[in-house]
Design a protein around this motif. Structure first.
Motif, PDB file in Angstrom:
ATOM      1  N   ASP A 178       8.545 -47.032 -10.013  1.00 18.53           N
ATOM      2  CA  ASP A 178       9.023 -48.139 -10.851  1.00 18.53           C
ATOM      3  C   ASP A 178       8.060 -49.324 -10.790  1.00 18.53           C
ATOM      4  O   ASP A 178       7.739 -49.937 -11.816  1.00 18.53           O
ATOM      5  N   LYS A 179       7.600 -49.653  -9.590  1.00 20.00           N
ATOM      6  CA  LYS A 179       6.667 -50.776  -9.427  1.00 20.00           C
ATOM      7  C   LYS A 179       5.338 -50.451 -10.104  1.00 20.00           C
ATOM      8  O   LYS A 179       4.726 -51.312 -10.747  1.00 20.00           O
ATOM      9  N   TYR A 180       4.897 -49.216  -9.966  1.00 26.70           N
ATOM     10  CA  TYR A 180       3.628 -48.803 -10.558  1.00 26.70           C
ATOM     11  C   TYR A 180       3.662 -48.959 -12.077  1.00 26.70           C
ATOM     12  O   TYR A 180       2.714 -49.464 -12.690  1.00 26.70           O
ATOM     13  N   LYS A 181       4.775 -48.551 -12.675  1.00 22.77           N
ATOM     14  CA  LYS A 181       4.924 -48.681 -14.133  1.00 22.77           C
ATOM     15  C   LYS A 181       4.985 -50.148 -14.538  1.00 22.77           C
ATOM     16  O   LYS A 181       4.414 -50.547 -15.560  1.00 22.77           O
ATOM     17  N   LYS A 182       5.700 -50.949 -13.744  1.00 19.68           N
ATOM     18  CA  LYS A 182       5.826 -52.373 -14.067  1.00 19.68           C
ATOM     19  C   LYS A 182       4.476 -53.069 -13.993  1.00 19.68           C
ATOM     20  O   LYS A 182       4.179 -53.963 -14.806  1.00 19.68           O
ATOM     21  N   ASP A 183       3.641 -52.674 -13.041  1.00 27.34           N
ATOM     22  CA  ASP A 183       2.313 -53.270 -12.909  1.00 27.34           C
ATOM     23  C   ASP A 183       1.456 -53.030 -14.147  1.00 27.34           C
ATOM     24  O   ASP A 183       0.494 -53.766 -14.392  1.00 27.34           O
ATOM     25  N   TRP A 184       1.790 -51.990 -14.910  1.00 28.67           N
ATOM     26  CA  TRP A 184       0.997 -51.647 -16.090  1.00 28.67           C
ATOM     27  C   TRP A 184       1.679 -52.054 -17.403  1.00 28.67           C
ATOM     28  O   TRP A 184       1.206 -51.710 -18.482  1.00 28.67           O
ATOM     29  N   PRO A 188      -3.015 -53.302 -22.529  1.00 21.37           N
ATOM     30  CA  PRO A 188      -3.149 -53.365 -23.993  1.00 21.37           C
ATOM     31  C   PRO A 188      -2.962 -52.007 -24.674  1.00 21.37           C
ATOM     32  O   PRO A 188      -2.959 -51.925 -25.899  1.00 21.37           O
ATOM     33  N   TYR A 189      -2.799 -50.972 -23.892  1.00 21.14           N
ATOM     34  CA  TYR A 189      -2.608 -49.621 -24.445  1.00 21.14           C
ATOM     35  C   TYR A 189      -1.695 -48.845 -23.488  1.00 21.14           C
ATOM     36  O   TYR A 189      -1.607 -49.167 -22.305  1.00 21.14           O
ATOM     37  N   PRO A 190      -0.981 -47.847 -23.985  1.00 19.39           N
ATOM     38  CA  PRO A 190      -0.110 -47.054 -23.101  1.00 19.39           C
ATOM     39  C   PRO A 190      -0.953 -46.295 -22.078  1.00 19.39           C
ATOM     40  O   PRO A 190      -1.801 -45.478 -22.451  1.00 19.39           O
ATOM     41  N   PRO A 191      -0.798 -46.562 -20.802  1.00 21.28           N
ATOM     42  CA  PRO A 191      -1.610 -45.882 -19.786  1.00 21.28           C
ATOM     43  C   PRO A 191      -1.205 -44.423 -19.625  1.00 21.28           C
ATOM     44  O   PRO A 191      -0.042 -44.060 -19.784  1.00 21.28           O
ATOM     45  N   THR A 192      -2.191 -43.599 -19.341  1.00 24.22           N
ATOM     46  CA  THR A 192      -1.950 -42.187 -19.052  1.00 24.22           C
ATOM     47  C   THR A 192      -2.422 -41.931 -17.630  1.00 24.22           C
ATOM     48  O   THR A 192      -3.583 -42.163 -17.301  1.00 24.22           O
ATOM     49  N   PHE A 193      -1.520 -41.475 -16.796  1.00 21.87           N
ATOM     50  CA  PHE A 193      -1.849 -41.247 -15.388  1.00 21.87           C
ATOM     51  C   PHE A 193      -2.111 -39.768 -15.160  1.00 21.87           C
ATOM     52  O   PHE A 193      -1.240 -38.935 -15.394  1.00 21.87           O
ATOM     53  N   VAL A 194      -3.309 -39.457 -14.744  1.00 23.74           N
ATOM     54  CA  VAL A 194      -3.700 -38.063 -14.556  1.00 23.74           C
ATOM     55  C   VAL A 194      -4.254 -37.871 -13.146  1.00 23.74           C
ATOM     56  O   VAL A 194      -5.040 -38.680 -12.662  1.00 23.74           O
ATOM     57  N   THR A 195      -3.810 -36.826 -12.499  1.00 23.55           N
ATOM     58  CA  THR A 195      -4.358 -36.458 -11.198  1.00 23.55           C
ATOM     59  C   THR A 195      -5.009 -35.090 -11.318  1.00 23.55           C
ATOM     60  O   THR A 195      -4.404 -34.156 -11.841  1.00 23.55           O
TER      61      THR A 195
END
Length: 213
Positions: A178-184, A188-195
């Motif tokens: 939740d905090k990680y999403k809030k930080d983003w 200016p664009y929808p972030p995509t998190f990839v591992t």
């Protein structure tokens, strides 16, 4: 699917409808061997226990209702084969097979993957119950179990689970996300998190990385 947990009164209504229509009912539990996460917080054994505790009153329970596990796979054909094998193995001498489920939205597409089985639409008495909302509430600190949405047996399990070390870890994990999403939020664009996880082998040794979280 893994996000259909915990067992709630919508599931109970569908299973009861199935029991009223068929001599034998197979409940196929997806994501059965996945590790715990906020979306998949309970093991197959725990989910099976919730179901069996809720339906212990059913006449000839062991002869009428079976709970079977199926792994996740990105390949639909492989998943369909796994489901067919699991259902066939639960009651080897079964006759005609039918499928029952509630077509909630596009995520219910799997209900159309077994056309030869035929299907029965589930009644919609509990269509507004959402497992995601139950989980989101359950993994908030200080929240109460939504007893009006789950059976007494599941509510009891959830209360006991809160004393489990796994619950504390899932709370931490959920809050971290939740905090990680809030930080983003202001990006200016929808972030995509990839591992990306490579397998590194050198001279017969495999490199392992232990992450902080």
């Amino acid at each position: 699917p893994k996000d259909r947990q915990p067992l709630h009164m919508g599931h109970v209504a569908v299973i009861n409808q199935a029991l009223s229509l068929a001599n034998q009912v197979v409940i196929v539990v997806g994501s059965a061997f996945s590790s715990r996460s906020p979306k998949n917080p309970f093991t197959f054994a725990e989910r099976k226990d919730m179901i069996e505790a809720t339906f212990h009153y059913a006449a000839c329970y062991e002869q009428r209702l079976k709970v079977v596990p199926v792994s996740d796979t990105k390949n639909d054909d492989r998943w369909i084969t796994s489901v067919r094998r699991a259902v066939g193995g639960a009651f080897p001498k079964t006759g005609k097979i039918g499928l029952i489920g509630f077509g909630k939205d596009e995520s219910s597409y799997y209900l159309k993957m077994f056309p030869d089985w035929g299907s029965v639409p589930a009644e919609k008495y509990f269509s507004l119950i959402d497992a995601t909302a139950i989980r989101d509430s359950f993994f908030r600190r200080g929240s109460s179990v939504l007893t009006d949405m789950v059976s007494d047996q599941v509510a009891s399990f959830l209360r006991e689970f809160r004393e489990n070390e796994a619950y504390a870890k899932l709370i931490y994990y959920s809050e971290f996300i939740d905090k990680y999403k809030k930080d983003w939020e202001s990006a200016p664009y929808p972030p995509t998190f990839v591992t990306v996880d490579p397998v590194c082998v050198q001279s017969g040794h495999v490199l392992l990385v232990e992450r902080k979280d």
